[in-house]
Design an enzyme around this catalytic site. Structure first.
Site, short mmCIF file in Angstrom:
data_model
loop_
_atom_site.label_atom_id
_atom_site.label_comp_id
_atom_site.label_asym_id
_atom_site.label_seq_id
_atom_site.Cartn_x
_atom_site.Cartn_y
_atom_site.Cartn_z
N ASP A 165 1.04 -1.51 -0.17
CA ASP A 165 0.16 0.03 0.36
C ASP A 165 1.12 1.03 -0.11
O ASP A 165 1.72 0.89 -0.07
CB ASP A 165 -1.42 -0.02 1.22
CG ASP A 165 -2.21 0.61 1.34
OD1 ASP A 165 -2.52 1.67 0.46
OD2 ASP A 165 -3.36 0.98 1.31
C1 BGC Z 1 -5.80 3.23 0.33
C2 BGC Z 1 -5.38 1.80 -0.91
C3 BGC Z 1 -5.19 2.82 -1.98
C4 BGC Z 1 -4.00 3.39 -2.32
C5 BGC Z 1 -3.59 3.60 -3.71
C6 BGC Z 1 -3.53 3.67 -0.01
O1 BGC Z 1 -3.85 5.33 0.73
O2 BGC Z 1 -4.96 2.66 1.29
O3 BGC Z 1 -7.05 1.30 -0.61
O4 BGC Z 1 -5.65 1.98 -2.91
O5 BGC Z 1 -3.63 4.17 -1.64
O6 BGC Z 1 -4.66 4.72 -3.95
#
Ligand code: BGC
Length: 649
Positions: free
Chosen positions: A307
């Site tokens: 993530d």
């Molecule tokens: C979130 C994810 C997301 C990623 C990309 C992160 O902050 O936890 O769910 O897919 O950002 O945008």
């Protein structure tokens, strides 16, 4: 005789065709693997690590797109993946038009074709209840509302539409579905979950994964799914986003793992890792959870992405690594295949050094890159990396709104319907004179919540003009003359002026409709300290009750906000969760009895902040299960009598 031939022939045909299918499948995956190995064998270490690097689009934006930097990252560093949209002037990640997306994807892939091995870039986006970052896209109810429908078919249909609108942008990878089981209602991402029940999460998760992928990834109606956030993200002990969870192995396996197992079996192509830690070990550093359990035990042959910034977080936030280099070593050795870095080349440089120093093996790198290339081949990116011709027509079709309306109508849950003077308060008759109040009445953001035309979803001006607020939908349904609205535009704190107006106008109406709940929020900015509905809203509800008029409460909220103190004074209560673009018309149809409410709570609605329990608590704790409404609760306008139930043997 005929019969026996039938019994021999049919199974034989089925057996033969299933063998044939397996052979075709395995020969096509053999062919893909051969292609992957061929590319892999020609790659330098730098090219391999470039493939494992993912950078956010915003890195390439100042006031405008910095094409020189984009070119440098793709051609010089062999960047494997780009994600997200870029920030607007207010600093929020924002939606682009379909043309802007297609132009951008075309440019990115043109640069990719300039690289030595012409490896296309894999672009990933969050399209989590519809195509979040596409202007004008149809946004469906959030998962928490979808779970209230108990309808895998509508979930599946919404996923298919999402896939098409994403693919129309030239994007083939969607960071969805969220498969965390929502068992901590304080958590700000509760609305992204399918609620507290493992089976429900698994089945609706399966509906999403198949909706995205079942047509075959080369088909222009499919996108690669990303099951997230593996594992245990929804239950931070503090209730605050991205803070540690403590989950016994038995609970991990009984409650949190099954939706991922189901998704792997349904063919999910990628997985994103939980930013938090479980039992003191950050999941990004857990070889046990990523390699032993996900890849080996569940047999996941897809690609694992971190993530946002979560390798850096291993040393900056979790403090389990000395520096970035140690963090990279831990994560890649744990089984991470791609790093959502997302702003710099720290991962790239450190990983190259680590391989040269023998601290990360070449076989681990080859495994990671093979998983990435396999996905790129399966998605058809090597055949044609550009936005596919004809997919533009997938955009904004009227039938998408029908599915959004159906989903919202099936989701809205009737929690209370008092009988006053011998008649239930709901449904209303068309000539009922209504006083409409509360912060949710004139807000689009409260209907759609997070990930709606921007990350936080708060900005009503970014929503399509034809998305109705509750006020607009009621006026359309009952006529402007029957609706007195005293709520300001947008989700605002209740002023004393609104309370005075409520007292003043209540005299002339038959019913007060109070729209309470939550503004939009996403991720950490949505963390709260108290589940109780905010004080200003409670005051408004108390004032409404004091008028002596029947009061109907409509809740638009991502998580259950405690309403114990006002609930007895409310005569009707509709919970709409985050019902999406067609939420307001769905609410109106239910209020007027055109649709019989059928939503069922996908979680336990708590009565007390100190009593957050799920329906499947251990028997020893059962006597403490004292919710406002239990899991599965939901009324309708019909009475059912169930008799003569028989057990299954
Ligand atoms: C979130 C994810 C997301 C990623 C990309 C992160 O902050 O936890 O769910 O897919 O950002 O945008």
């Amino acid at each position: 005789m005929k019969k026996s031939i039938f019994f021999i022939v049919i199974p034989a045909i089925l057996f033969f065709s299933s063998c044939q299918q397996q052979t075709t499948q395995s020969s096509s995956s053999r062919a893909v693997n051969e292609k992957v190995n061929k590319v892999l064998s020609q790659m330098t270490l730098e090219e391999k690590v470039g493939q494992m690097t993912q950078i956010t689009l915003d890195k390439f934006y100042g006031e405008h797109l910095d094409t020189a930097r984009l070119h440098e990252y793709i051609v010089k560093y062999g960047l494997g993946s780009i994600l997200n949209s870029h920030h607007d002037k207010s600093g929020m990640t924002t939606a682009l038009s379909m043309k802007e997306w297609r132009d951008l994807q075309t440019l990115i892939q043109k640069y990719a074709l300039e690289t030595r091995l012409k490896i296309p870039v894999l672009y990933g986006i969050d399209a989590i209840h519809g195509a979040t970052y596409l202007k004008g896209a149809t946004l469906f109810p959030h998962n928490i509302a979808m779970a209230a429908t108990r309808d895998p078919q509508v979930v599946h249909a919404a996923a298919k539409i999402t896939a098409k609108e994403v693919r129309a942008c030239g994007i083939r990878w969607d960071f969805d579905p969220v498969l965390g089981v929502g068992r901590q209602p304080l958590w700000s991402r509760f609305e992204e979950t399918f609620g507290e029940d493992t089976y429900l999460v698994s089945e609706l998760g399966r509906a999403v994964v198949t909706g995205y992928e079942e047509d075959g990834l080369k088909n222009t109606t499919a996108v690669a799914s990303c099951m997230k956030h593996y594992l245990g993200y929804p239950v931070p002990l503090t209730g605050k986003d991205r803070t540690p969870a403590y989950i016994p192995e038995i609970v991990l396996r009984q409650i949190f793992l099954p939706p991922y197992k189901t998704a792997v079996d349904a063919g999910a192509s990628t997985a994103m890792i939980n930013s938090g830690s479980i039992n003191g070990i950050p999941v990004h550093a857990s070889k046990y959870l990523i390699t032993d359990v996900l890849k080996n035990e569940l047999g996941f042959d897809g690609m694992v992405v971190t993530d946002w910034g979560d390798i850096i977080a291993l040393y900056k936030d979790h403090h389990v690594a000395r520096d970035n280099k140690e963090a990279v070593r831990m994560a890649v050795n744990a089984g991470i295949d791609m790093s959502m870095v997302p702003y710099d080349l720290s991962f790239y440089h450190d990983l190259i050094s680590l391989v040269k120093e023998g601290k990360v093996s070449m076989s681990r790198i080859n495994d990671a890159v093979a998983r990435i290339l396999r996905l790129k081949f399966r998605l058809g990116l090597f055949d044609d990396p550009f936005p596919e011709k004809g997919t533009e027509s997938y955009y904004e079709k009227p039938e998408y709104k029908k599915i959004a309306l159906q989903a919202a109508s099936e989701a809205v849950t009737l929690l209370k319907n008092d009988t006053l003077r011998g008649k239930p308060v709901l449904p209303l008759s068309k000539n009922t004179r209504i006083l409409l109040a509360g912060p949710g009445a004139n807000s689009k953001a409260t209907l759609d919540g997070s990930w709606s035309y921007s990350w936080q979803g708060k900005n009503d001006s970014l929503y399509p003009a034809d998305v109705h607020t509750i006020r607009q939908a009621l006026e359309e349904e009952a006529g402007k003359n029957n609706v007195i609205n005293i709520s300001p535009d947008g989700f605002k704190e209740v002023s004393s002026e609104q309370i005075s107006k409520l007292k003043k106008y209540a005299r002339g109406v038959d019913v007060i409709i109070l729209c309470l709940g939550e503004d939009a929020y996403a991720e950490t900015p949505g963390s709260i300290n108290d589940l109780t509905l905010p004080e200003d809203q409670l005051r408004l509800a108390e004032a409404a009750a004091k008028t002596g008029k029947p009061v109907i409460l409509i809740l638009t909220e991502g998580r259950p906000r405690i309403i114990r103190s006002i609930e007895p004074a409310m005569n009707g209560i509709l919970l709409a969760y985050r019902p999406g673009n067609m939420g307001a018309p769905a609410i109106a149809s239910i209020l007027y009895g055109e649709v019989n409410p059928s939503g069922r709570l996908p979680y336990t609605y708590p009565r007390y902040t100190g009593n957050l329990m799920t329906y499947d608590m251990p028997v020893r704790a059962a006597k403490y299960y004292k919710p406002q409404w239990p899991f599965g609760y939901g009324l309708s306008y019909t009475r059912f009598i169930v008799t003569s139930l028989t057990g299954m043997s």
